[in-house]
Design a protein around this motif. Structure first.
Motif, PDB file in Angstrom:
ATOM      1  N   ASN A 198      55.410  51.276  40.955  1.00 16.72           N
ATOM      2  CA  ASN A 198      54.408  51.292  39.883  1.00 16.72           C
ATOM      3  C   ASN A 198      54.045  49.887  39.408  1.00 16.72           C
ATOM      4  OD1 ASN A 198      54.204  54.094  39.870  1.00 16.72           O
ATOM      5  ND2 ASN A 198      55.818  54.322  38.336  1.00 16.72           N
ATOM      6  N   ASP A 199      55.020  48.981  39.337  1.00 15.88           N
ATOM      7  CA  ASP A 199      54.751  47.617  38.876  1.00 15.88           C
ATOM      8  C   ASP A 199      53.832  46.876  39.844  1.00 15.88           C
ATOM      9  OD1 ASP A 199      56.354  48.000  36.624  1.00 15.88           O
ATOM     10  OD2 ASP A 199      58.146  47.200  37.620  1.00 15.88           O
ATOM     11  N   ILE A 200      54.123  46.989  41.130  1.00 18.72           N
ATOM     12  CA  ILE A 200      53.286  46.340  42.136  1.00 18.72           C
ATOM     13  C   ILE A 200      51.895  46.968  42.138  1.00 18.72           C
ATOM     14  CG2 ILE A 200      52.946  46.047  44.627  1.00 18.72           C
ATOM     15  CD1 ILE A 200      55.959  45.503  44.806  1.00 18.72           C
ATOM     16  N   ARG A 201      51.835  48.297  42.025  1.00 19.57           N
ATOM     17  CA  ARG A 201      50.546  48.980  42.001  1.00 19.57           C
ATOM     18  C   ARG A 201      49.701  48.478  40.824  1.00 19.57           C
ATOM     19  NH1 ARG A 201      51.949  53.838  43.211  1.00 19.57           N
ATOM     20  NH2 ARG A 201      52.572  54.504  41.139  1.00 19.57           N
ATOM     21  N   ALA A 202      50.305  48.377  39.640  1.00 17.35           N
ATOM     22  CA  ALA A 202      49.572  47.899  38.464  1.00 17.35           C
ATOM     23  C   ALA A 202      49.092  46.466  38.654  1.00 17.35           C
ATOM     24  CB  ALA A 202      50.456  48.009  37.227  1.00 17.35           C
ATOM     25  N   MET A 203      49.945  45.609  39.231  1.00 16.41           N
ATOM     26  CA  MET A 203      49.567  44.221  39.467  1.00 16.41           C
ATOM     27  C   MET A 203      48.383  44.131  40.431  1.00 16.41           C
ATOM     28  SD  MET A 203      51.854  41.166  41.153  1.00 16.41           S
ATOM     29  CE  MET A 203      51.806  41.949  42.752  1.00 16.41           C
ATOM     30  N   ILE A 204      48.424  44.892  41.513  1.00 17.00           N
ATOM     31  CA  ILE A 204      47.346  44.862  42.510  1.00 17.00           C
ATOM     32  C   ILE A 204      46.056  45.416  41.912  1.00 17.00           C
ATOM     33  CG2 ILE A 204      46.560  45.857  44.706  1.00 17.00           C
ATOM     34  CD1 ILE A 204      49.514  45.594  45.662  1.00 17.00           C
ATOM     35  N   ILE A 205      46.157  46.508  41.180  1.00 16.31           N
ATOM     36  CA  ILE A 205      44.958  47.094  40.566  1.00 16.31           C
ATOM     37  C   ILE A 205      44.336  46.113  39.581  1.00 16.31           C
ATOM     38  CG2 ILE A 205      44.142  48.905  38.994  1.00 16.31           C
ATOM     39  CD1 ILE A 205      46.069  50.815  40.508  1.00 16.31           C
ATOM     40  N   ASN A 206      45.159  45.447  38.783  1.00 15.63           N
ATOM     41  CA  ASN A 206      44.634  44.461  37.839  1.00 15.63           C
ATOM     42  C   ASN A 206      43.925  43.317  38.559  1.00 15.63           C
ATOM     43  OD1 ASN A 206      45.410  45.791  35.516  1.00 15.63           O
ATOM     44  ND2 ASN A 206      47.393  44.770  35.430  1.00 15.63           N
ATOM     45  N   ALA A 207      44.520  42.834  39.636  1.00 23.90           N
ATOM     46  CA  ALA A 207      43.903  41.743  40.397  1.00 23.90           C
ATOM     47  C   ALA A 207      42.592  42.200  41.032  1.00 23.90           C
ATOM     48  CB  ALA A 207      44.866  41.237  41.463  1.00 23.90           C
ATOM     49  N   LEU A 208      42.593  43.384  41.600  1.00 26.53           N
ATOM     50  CA  LEU A 208      41.377  43.906  42.222  1.00 26.53           C
ATOM     51  C   LEU A 208      40.316  44.230  41.184  1.00 26.53           C
ATOM     52  CD1 LEU A 208      42.855  46.181  45.016  1.00 26.53           C
ATOM     53  CD2 LEU A 208      41.715  43.976  45.289  1.00 26.53           C
ATOM     54  N   LEU A 209      40.737  44.701  40.029  1.00 24.30           N
ATOM     55  CA  LEU A 209      39.797  44.999  38.951  1.00 24.30           C
ATOM     56  C   LEU A 209      38.987  43.757  38.610  1.00 24.30           C
ATOM     57  CD1 LEU A 209      38.686  46.805  36.652  1.00 24.30           C
ATOM     58  CD2 LEU A 209      40.616  45.992  35.276  1.00 24.30           C
ATOM     59  N   ASP A 210      39.673  42.656  38.376  1.00 25.11           N
ATOM     60  CA  ASP A 210      38.981  41.407  38.048  1.00 25.11           C
ATOM     61  C   ASP A 210      38.057  40.973  39.185  1.00 25.11           C
ATOM     62  OD1 ASP A 210      40.314  41.311  35.629  1.00 25.11           O
ATOM     63  OD2 ASP A 210      41.848  39.901  36.338  1.00 25.11           O
ATOM     64  N   GLU A 211      38.573  40.968  40.395  1.00 19.91           N
ATOM     65  CA  GLU A 211      37.821  40.472  41.549  1.00 19.91           C
ATOM     66  C   GLU A 211      36.589  41.331  41.830  1.00 19.91           C
ATOM     67  OE1 GLU A 211      36.930  37.895  44.612  1.00 19.91           O
ATOM     68  OE2 GLU A 211      38.499  37.677  43.121  1.00 19.91           O
ATOM     69  N   VAL A 212      36.772  42.639  41.902  1.00 17.56           N
ATOM     70  CA  VAL A 212      35.661  43.534  42.233  1.00 17.56           C
ATOM     71  C   VAL A 212      34.634  43.554  41.105  1.00 17.56           C
ATOM     72  CG1 VAL A 212      35.026  45.938  42.732  1.00 17.56           C
ATOM     73  CG2 VAL A 212      37.058  44.937  43.799  1.00 17.56           C
ATOM     74  N   TYR A 213      35.098  43.626  39.879  1.00 17.15           N
ATOM     75  CA  TYR A 213      34.190  43.652  38.739  1.00 17.15           C
ATOM     76  C   TYR A 213      33.343  42.379  38.684  1.00 17.15           C
ATOM     77  CZ  TYR A 213      32.433  44.387  34.043  1.00 17.15           C
ATOM     78  OH  TYR A 213      31.614  44.555  32.956  1.00 17.15           O
ATOM     79  N   ASP A 214      34.002  41.232  38.850  1.00 20.98           N
ATOM     80  CA  ASP A 214      33.288  39.958  38.786  1.00 20.98           C
ATOM     81  C   ASP A 214      32.274  39.833  39.926  1.00 20.98           C
ATOM     82  OD1 ASP A 214      34.721  39.338  36.525  1.00 20.98           O
ATOM     83  OD2 ASP A 214      36.083  37.943  37.542  1.00 20.98           O
ATOM     84  N   GLN A 215      32.668  40.219  41.136  1.00 19.25           N
ATOM     85  CA  GLN A 215      31.759  40.115  42.271  1.00 19.25           C
ATOM     86  C   GLN A 215      30.587  41.080  42.118  1.00 19.25           C
ATOM     87  OE1 GLN A 215      33.296  40.047  46.252  1.00 19.25           O
ATOM     88  NE2 GLN A 215      35.033  38.771  45.658  1.00 19.25           N
TER      89      GLN A 215
END
Length: 87
Positions: free
Chosen positions: A64-81
């Protein structure tokens, strides 16, 4: 071929280009002779890439911790792009 496919190839090529043994063999042989050396190395590189991807997918699904970290990173990247140029 997608941009993602190109990125995979670039990453594999970059890793192989930094392999001193392969670099030396490339310098010592013609391109056609080097092909014989390179082919099994490329096969191995793709197998290692698949195994690495499998590992991260397993970690993503089970931790769950890794999943949350990856989702947070992807959230920023995908949203910004996705919003780039639309502000």
């Amino acid at each position: 071929m997608t941009e993602q496919d190109k990125l995979v190839f670039e990453q594999i090529a970059g890793k192989m280009a930094t392999n001193e043994n392969l670099s030396q063999r490339a310098r010592e042989n013609s391109k056609e002779q080097f092909r014989i050396v390179l082919e099994p190395e490329v096969m191995q590189a793709f197998i290692e890439r698949l195994q690495g991807d499998e590992k991260i997918v397993d970690e993503f699904m089970q931790n769950n911790d890794i999943r949350a970290m990856i989702i947070n990173a992807l959230l920023d990247e995908v949203y910004d792009q996705a919003n780039q140029g639309f502000s």
